[in-house]
Design a protein around this motif. Structure first.
Motif, PDB file in Angstrom:
ATOM      1  N   PRO A 268       0.827  -1.214   0.000  1.00 60.32           N
ATOM      2  CA  PRO A 268       0.000   0.000   0.000  1.00 60.32           C
ATOM      3  C   PRO A 268       0.861   1.263   0.000  1.00 60.32           C
ATOM      4  O   PRO A 268       1.936   1.315   0.591  1.00 60.32           O
ATOM      5  CB  PRO A 268      -0.805  -0.124   1.306  1.00 60.32           C
ATOM      6  N   THR A 269       0.387   2.284  -0.689  1.00 58.75           N
ATOM      7  CA  THR A 269       1.093   3.558  -0.741  1.00 58.75           C
ATOM      8  C   THR A 269       0.085   4.682  -0.938  1.00 58.75           C
ATOM      9  O   THR A 269      -0.929   4.503  -1.606  1.00 58.75           O
ATOM     10  CB  THR A 269       2.127   3.588  -1.892  1.00 58.75           C
ATOM     11  N   MET A 270       0.380   5.830  -0.333  1.00 56.56           N
ATOM     12  CA  MET A 270      -0.425   7.025  -0.574  1.00 56.56           C
ATOM     13  C   MET A 270       0.339   8.031  -1.445  1.00 56.56           C
ATOM     14  O   MET A 270      -0.138   9.125  -1.684  1.00 56.56           O
ATOM     15  CB  MET A 270      -0.813   7.683   0.760  1.00 56.56           C
ATOM     16  N   ASP A 271       1.516   7.640  -1.898  1.00 57.76           N
ATOM     17  CA  ASP A 271       2.345   8.492  -2.740  1.00 57.76           C
ATOM     18  C   ASP A 271       2.081   8.139  -4.201  1.00 57.76           C
ATOM     19  O   ASP A 271       2.563   7.120  -4.705  1.00 57.76           O
ATOM     20  CB  ASP A 271       3.817   8.301  -2.398  1.00 57.76           C
ATOM     21  N   GLY A 272       1.306   8.973  -4.888  1.00 54.38           N
ATOM     22  CA  GLY A 272       0.953   8.690  -6.268  1.00 54.38           C
ATOM     23  C   GLY A 272       1.938   9.212  -7.285  1.00 54.38           C
ATOM     24  O   GLY A 272       1.736   9.032  -8.486  1.00 54.38           O
ATOM     25  N   ARG A 273       3.022   9.868  -6.837  1.00 50.99           N
ATOM     26  CA  ARG A 273       3.976  10.440  -7.778  1.00 50.99           C
ATOM     27  C   ARG A 273       4.670   9.363  -8.594  1.00 50.99           C
ATOM     28  O   ARG A 273       5.209   8.406  -8.045  1.00 50.99           O
ATOM     29  CB  ARG A 273       5.013  11.269  -7.032  1.00 50.99           C
ATOM     30  N   GLY A 274       4.625   9.523  -9.906  1.00 53.33           N
ATOM     31  CA  GLY A 274       5.302   8.592 -10.806  1.00 53.33           C
ATOM     32  C   GLY A 274       4.625   7.258 -10.944  1.00 53.33           C
ATOM     33  O   GLY A 274       5.154   6.348 -11.580  1.00 53.33           O
ATOM     34  N   LEU A 275       3.419   7.112 -10.369  1.00 49.76           N
ATOM     35  CA  LEU A 275       2.712   5.832 -10.386  1.00 49.76           C
ATOM     36  C   LEU A 275       1.731   5.819 -11.554  1.00 49.76           C
ATOM     37  O   LEU A 275       0.888   6.712 -11.675  1.00 49.76           O
ATOM     38  CB  LEU A 275       1.967   5.643  -9.063  1.00 49.76           C
ATOM     39  N   SER A 276       1.828   4.821 -12.411  1.00 53.64           N
ATOM     40  CA  SER A 276       0.954   4.739 -13.583  1.00 53.64           C
ATOM     41  C   SER A 276       0.745   3.280 -13.968  1.00 53.64           C
ATOM     42  O   SER A 276       1.530   2.398 -13.607  1.00 53.64           O
ATOM     43  CB  SER A 276       1.559   5.480 -14.784  1.00 53.64           C
ATOM     44  N   PHE A 277      -0.339   3.061 -14.728  1.00 55.29           N
ATOM     45  CA  PHE A 277      -0.534   1.769 -15.386  1.00 55.29           C
ATOM     46  C   PHE A 277       0.321   1.749 -16.649  1.00 55.29           C
ATOM     47  O   PHE A 277       0.323   2.715 -17.429  1.00 55.29           O
ATOM     48  CB  PHE A 277      -1.999   1.578 -15.770  1.00 55.29           C
ATOM     49  N   TYR A 278       1.008   0.648 -16.872  1.00 55.52           N
ATOM     50  CA  TYR A 278       1.827   0.475 -18.066  1.00 55.52           C
ATOM     51  C   TYR A 278       1.386  -0.788 -18.796  1.00 55.52           C
ATOM     52  O   TYR A 278       1.008  -1.792 -18.177  1.00 55.52           O
ATOM     53  CB  TYR A 278       3.314   0.356 -17.713  1.00 55.52           C
ATOM     54  N   GLY A 279       1.419  -0.689 -20.120  1.00 56.30           N
ATOM     55  CA  GLY A 279       1.152  -1.851 -20.951  1.00 56.30           C
ATOM     56  C   GLY A 279       2.375  -2.160 -21.793  1.00 56.30           C
ATOM     57  O   GLY A 279       3.132  -1.256 -22.166  1.00 56.30           O
TER      58      GLY A 279
END
Length: 558
Positions: free
Chosen positions: A108-119
């Motif tokens: 779990p994380t509340m830090d959304g920086r740099g977080l993305s879905f990748y395909g």
């Protein structure tokens, strides 16, 4: 390496609160198809379909967990979820609909920086960002909306000690190779606003990089007619709302992940209307899981205050996901004023949202204002050659001068300016001009501000693979790797003019003027002046034709 293995039921699909949801936490084996029917989603809401696994031991959902696939996970990414693979037997996605998926995170994380879905793109063999990752209220799950669901899907965080690296790119240009590797966001300069609130232009193809792609809508005094268009758009609430709807329509129609608004040079009396426009646009984009970034001019340092002009940084910082500070071209005040400007901005906006833009363009300041130059254009000015001697014959002394670096004429020559942390030179034209060069040395000192003020990262004004621009990527690369800038200045000897000639000898030259002791033989000779900004070398040549020296005819004896 991730090897093929058995699939298990995919834990996808949290339902967003809507007319179709009571807001309770959904079953862990559920995912949602979210309707985005052209423009209608903007006005009529969301249509949702549910699909469930049809037997406890077999995955029948759209995505299934896979211990799957011989696909490398890039070393500069941190995998935050398990890998999921599109189920070839799942019910097909209806035309005109996007797929909304929620997957659990490993930690779990509340830090959304740099977080993305990748395909994973099998053709280019790279992981590409396909959707923003919206975290739930406790940071255990990430949700994304997909226009074209990829075969393999996972949530990554890009490991980047320098935080965001934003690359601006003109349509049709190719990314600099280092930018293609380091960029986390690419802004293609695709759109401009029309007076009726619509958009002119088409989105560029997504560059071949792992970076997120957010096209830019640009307006500035440098783009003819665009600032008057924004004046019209911001004149009434109805025009403002119409412009918001036009943007949302284009974002939906082109299936964009986000958009950047770069409306520069606005009048101060548009401050309230521009703030309301950005607030309304942010609400519309965020409701669709899209991203809004802004490019804003830096506030001005006045005698007793910081003047924001048309841009309410505090309010805009609440609405936007990222704000980039447009390049400041006047280097005479940059290092003096920028600390106060950044102190003001970061007191109003989360520093992690603030991006400092650096530029590969030189700047020339004169009585007419400031204009950008490519490094090649600036060095062409610096290396202009002329002949100062009245006669040009074999066996004589000829003075050749670098017209715009001649220190004997009171010019500075190329030198390191400590007060601006740039290589600069002055020259005489219509009252005098100063040119500041941008290269890896100057960029390092600008990146220092990113570290000192703990900003969210850096942007590069022009990230094209253009040999005529200053190569500032030499400074960006180590900064991204370590989070610390390289603070160096060029060697004084490297900034001195270097002269050579195909025959004869040269005397002097360090101050911009050289004496050529010409050979006795007539003919054509080449004199070359080489100048450097401390990184690159530039040559200017002049071809001189020497006639034979005049000789006195002997007098005949009487």
């Amino acid at each position: 390496m991730i090897r093929p293995g058995p699939r298990r039921g995919y834990a996808g699909g949290a339902v967003q609160r809507s007319a179709f949801s009571d807001g309770r936490r959904p079953s862990p084996v559920r995912f949602v198809v979210l309707a985005v029917i052209a423009i209608a989603v903007i006005a009529v809401g969301v249509l949702i379909w549910f699909f469930f696994g049809r037997s406890p031991g077999e995955c029948t959902d759209a995505y299934c967990e896979a211990t799957a696939s011989e696909i490398d996970i890039p070393s500069d990414f941190d995998l935050h979820s398990r890998l999921f693979e599109r189920n070839p037997n799942a019910e097909p996605l209806p035309d005109g609909f996007d797929l909304q998926i929620t997957i659990p995170l490993e930690v779990p994380t509340m830090d959304g920086r740099g977080l993305s879905f990748y395909g994973y793109n099998a053709e280019s063999q790279i992981w590409e960002p396909v959707a923003s990752a919206a975290l739930d209220e406790i940071g255990e799950r990430a949700t994304g909306i997909f226009a074209d669901p990829p075969r393999f899907l996972a949530v990554f965080r890009r490991l980047n000690e320098g935080r965001q690296v934003v690359a601006y790119l003109a349509p049709g240009d190719t990314l600099h190779p280092t930018a293609a590797l380091l960029a986390t966001v690419v802004h293609t300069l695709d759109f401009t606003p029309a007076p009726d609130g619509s958009l002119r232009g088409q989105p560029s193809p997504r560059p071949p990089t792992t970076a997120l792609h957010y096209p830019v809508i640009s307006a500035s005094a440098e783009i003819d007619g665009t600032v008057p268009s924004v004046d019209n758009i911001l004149s009434t609430g109805a025009d403002r709302t119409n412009h918001v709807q036009q943007i949302l329509q284009r974002v939906a129609a082109h299936r964009l992940s986000g958009i950047d608004i770069a409306y520069l040079d606005l009048r101060a009396d548009h401050r309230t209307s521009f703030t309301l426009f950005i607030s309304e646009l942010a609400e519309g984009l965020h409701s669709q899981g899209k991203t809004l970034t802004l490019t804003l001019p830096a506030p001005l340092k006045a005698i007793d205050r910081i003047d924001e002009g048309a841009y309410d940084w505090a309010a805009l910082g609440e609405s936007a996901d990222l704000i980039k500070i447009a390049p400041v071209r006047d280097q005479s005040t940059y290092r003096l004023h920028m600390p106060e400007v950044l102190d003001h901005i970061t007191s109003l906006v989360d520093p992690g949202k603030v991006i400092l833009t650096i530029t590969p363009y030189a700047s020339e300041k004169s009585g007419d204002g400031i204009r950008p130059l490519t490094l090649a254009e600036a060095m062409t000015v610096a290396s202009k050659l002329a002949i100062r001697s009245e006669s040009l014959v074999a066996g004589s002394d000829v003075q050749i001068v670098g017209v715009n670096i001649d220190r004997d004429e009171g010019l500075s020559g190329l030198r390191w300016q400590a007060e601006t942390a740039t290589v600069a030179f002055t020259y005489k034209l219509n009252g005098g001009r100063t040119v500041w060069l941008e290269n890896s040395f100057s960029a390092g000192f600008k990146l220092e501000f990113v570290s000192v003020f703990n900003l969210g990262g850096l942007a590069v004004e022009d990230s094209s693979d253009n040999d005529f621009l200053g190569n500032i990527w030499i400074a960006v690369e180590p900064f991204v790797a370590s989070g610390q800038p390289v603070l160096q200045q060029p060697s004084h000897s490297h900034l001195l003019p270097q002269w050579k000639v195909t025959a004869g000898s040269l005397v002097g030259g360090d101050r911009g003027l050289v004496t050529w002791q010409t050979p006795l033989e007539a003919g054509s000779y080449i004199v070359t002046l080489t100048l450097s900004d401390g990184v690159e070398r530039f040559e200017s040549r002049i071809v001189l034709a020497l006639p034979p020296a005049e000789t006195e005819e002997p007098e005949e004896a009487p």
